[in-house]
Design an enzyme around this catalytic site. Sequence first.
Site, PDB file in Angstrom:
ATOM      1  N   ARG A  88       0.837  -1.200   0.000  1.00 27.90           N
ATOM      2  CA  ARG A  88       0.000   0.000   0.000  1.00 27.90           C
ATOM      3  C   ARG A  88       0.873   1.251   0.000  1.00 27.90           C
ATOM      4  O   ARG A  88       2.075   1.210   0.280  1.00 27.90           O
ATOM      5  CB  ARG A  88      -0.906   0.017   1.236  1.00 27.90           C
ATOM      6  CG  ARG A  88      -0.136   0.027   2.544  1.00 27.90           C
ATOM      7  CD  ARG A  88      -0.996   0.415   3.732  1.00 27.90           C
ATOM      8  NE  ARG A  88      -0.279   0.242   4.996  1.00 27.90           N
ATOM      9  CZ  ARG A  88       0.614   1.082   5.484  1.00 27.90           C
ATOM     10  NH1 ARG A  88       0.938   2.174   4.805  1.00 27.90           N
ATOM     11  NH2 ARG A  88       1.211   0.852   6.643  1.00 27.90           N
ATOM     12  N   GLY A  89       0.234   2.397  -0.264  1.00 27.42           N
ATOM     13  CA  GLY A  89       0.920   3.655  -0.086  1.00 27.42           C
ATOM     14  C   GLY A  89       1.064   3.982   1.388  1.00 27.42           C
ATOM     15  O   GLY A  89       0.537   3.299   2.260  1.00 27.42           O
ATOM     16  N   GLY A  90       1.806   5.045   1.664  1.00 28.32           N
ATOM     17  CA  GLY A  90       1.968   5.477   3.043  1.00 28.32           C
ATOM     18  C   GLY A  90       3.176   4.859   3.716  1.00 28.32           C
ATOM     19  O   GLY A  90       4.027   4.226   3.084  1.00 28.32           O
ATOM     20  N   THR A  93       2.361   2.169  10.192  1.00 29.35           N
ATOM     21  CA  THR A  93       1.225   2.417  11.072  1.00 29.35           C
ATOM     22  C   THR A  93       0.955   1.172  11.911  1.00 29.35           C
ATOM     23  O   THR A  93       1.607   0.143  11.743  1.00 29.35           O
ATOM     24  CB  THR A  93      -0.028   2.842  10.289  1.00 29.35           C
ATOM     25  OG1 THR A  93      -0.990   3.386  11.199  1.00 29.35           O
ATOM     26  CG2 THR A  93      -0.637   1.672   9.535  1.00 29.35           C
ATOM     27  N   TRP A  94       0.011   1.319  12.806  1.00 29.49           N
ATOM     28  CA  TRP A  94      -0.377   0.215  13.693  1.00 29.49           C
ATOM     29  C   TRP A  94      -1.844  -0.091  13.479  1.00 29.49           C
ATOM     30  O   TRP A  94      -2.668   0.803  13.247  1.00 29.49           O
ATOM     31  CB  TRP A  94      -0.157   0.623  15.153  1.00 29.49           C
ATOM     32  CG  TRP A  94      -0.696  -0.355  16.176  1.00 29.49           C
ATOM     33  CD1 TRP A  94      -0.054  -1.438  16.688  1.00 29.49           C
ATOM     34  CD2 TRP A  94      -1.977  -0.329  16.808  1.00 29.49           C
ATOM     35  NE1 TRP A  94      -0.857  -2.097  17.591  1.00 29.49           N
ATOM     36  CE2 TRP A  94      -2.051  -1.436  17.683  1.00 29.49           C
ATOM     37  CE3 TRP A  94      -3.088   0.526  16.709  1.00 29.49           C
ATOM     38  CZ2 TRP A  94      -3.175  -1.709  18.459  1.00 29.49           C
ATOM     39  CZ3 TRP A  94      -4.214   0.253  17.468  1.00 29.49           C
ATOM     40  CH2 TRP A  94      -4.245  -0.855  18.347  1.00 29.49           C
ATOM     41  N   ILE A 161      -5.180   6.435   5.801  1.00 31.39           N
ATOM     42  CA  ILE A 161      -5.600   5.849   4.532  1.00 31.39           C
ATOM     43  C   ILE A 161      -4.356   5.461   3.747  1.00 31.39           C
ATOM     44  O   ILE A 161      -3.440   6.260   3.575  1.00 31.39           O
ATOM     45  CB  ILE A 161      -6.452   6.827   3.700  1.00 31.39           C
ATOM     46  CG1 ILE A 161      -7.715   7.226   4.463  1.00 31.39           C
ATOM     47  CG2 ILE A 161      -6.823   6.206   2.347  1.00 31.39           C
ATOM     48  CD1 ILE A 161      -8.527   8.315   3.791  1.00 31.39           C
ATOM     49  N   GLY A 173      -6.871   0.105   2.432  1.00 35.05           N
ATOM     50  CA  GLY A 173      -7.979   1.012   2.693  1.00 35.05           C
ATOM     51  C   GLY A 173      -7.710   1.988   3.811  1.00 35.05           C
ATOM     52  O   GLY A 173      -6.700   2.692   3.807  1.00 35.05           O
ATOM     53  N   ALA A 175      -8.056   3.091   8.228  1.00 38.16           N
ATOM     54  CA  ALA A 175      -8.107   2.657   9.625  1.00 38.16           C
ATOM     55  C   ALA A 175      -8.562   3.841  10.457  1.00 38.16           C
ATOM     56  O   ALA A 175      -7.904   4.887  10.466  1.00 38.16           O
ATOM     57  CB  ALA A 175      -6.747   2.168  10.080  1.00 38.16           C
ATOM     58  N   CYS A 191       2.961   7.118  10.572  1.00 40.87           N
ATOM     59  CA  CYS A 191       2.804   7.669   9.227  1.00 40.87           C
ATOM     60  C   CYS A 191       3.961   8.576   8.837  1.00 40.87           C
ATOM     61  O   CYS A 191       3.830   9.421   7.947  1.00 40.87           O
ATOM     62  CB  CYS A 191       1.472   8.421   9.089  1.00 40.87           C
ATOM     63  SG  CYS A 191       0.029   7.408   9.465  1.00 40.87           S
TER      64      CYS A 191
END
Length: 231
Positions: A88-90, A93-94, A161, A173, A175, A191
């Site tokens: 995914r992009g980004g 994260t948790w 996202i 997607g 969170a 992030c």
Amino acid sequence: MSSAPALVQRTATRGSLDVVVDVVGLSPDPVPYDRGLELQRAAAARVVAGEDRGTVLLLEHQSVYTAGRRSRRSEYPTDGTPVVPVDRGGKVTWHGPGQLVGYPVVRLRNRLGVVDFVRVLEDVLIETVAALRVEGVRIPERSGVWSRGVDGSPPEKLAQIGLHAADGIVTHGFALNCSNSLAPFAGFVPCGLTDAGVATLSTLAGRTITPAEVIPVLTPCLLRAIEEVAE
């Protein structure tokens, strides 16, 4: 794991093909992250085969750290906790209990890009949290949904996202932090942002708001949006 809760809703669109919203697992039975990946792959395969127009998976995950394509090792948890690399992009994260994760696996209409769909999901989440009497906003040049900083304090991220698209089909997607602990965010750079905090619906509303409470509010908003953007 116990049996999944019943289907939330389905919406008919082209002929007999539907977009299905499926609640896969909520506390006390959160879903392992690898199982979430398997469900997304199966949902994408159904779209390719023309069996349906897509599936929105709604769930809570077992506690896990994931790293998107732009992640740096310096942003990983400092205690050596394992991190799952994903496409995914980004960044890092948790995910974990108390956080509502949504995977809208759909094929985007022609000329609609991933960034466009990110904006659509931001609108859906802002509308959803507003219905729960929490204000969510955008921050220029940053994705996701935020709460405003108060009295000079930095903004706090409420929803993340991160998407991936292949042949027009979106996976991964959003969170939305609902009733989860914020402690996991203290041990890494969420992030990739060092100048912002993290919030939950519960901390902002002053009461406990669980993923189960959010789902019936989110679902119609999300389905209306998908009708506009999915083939």
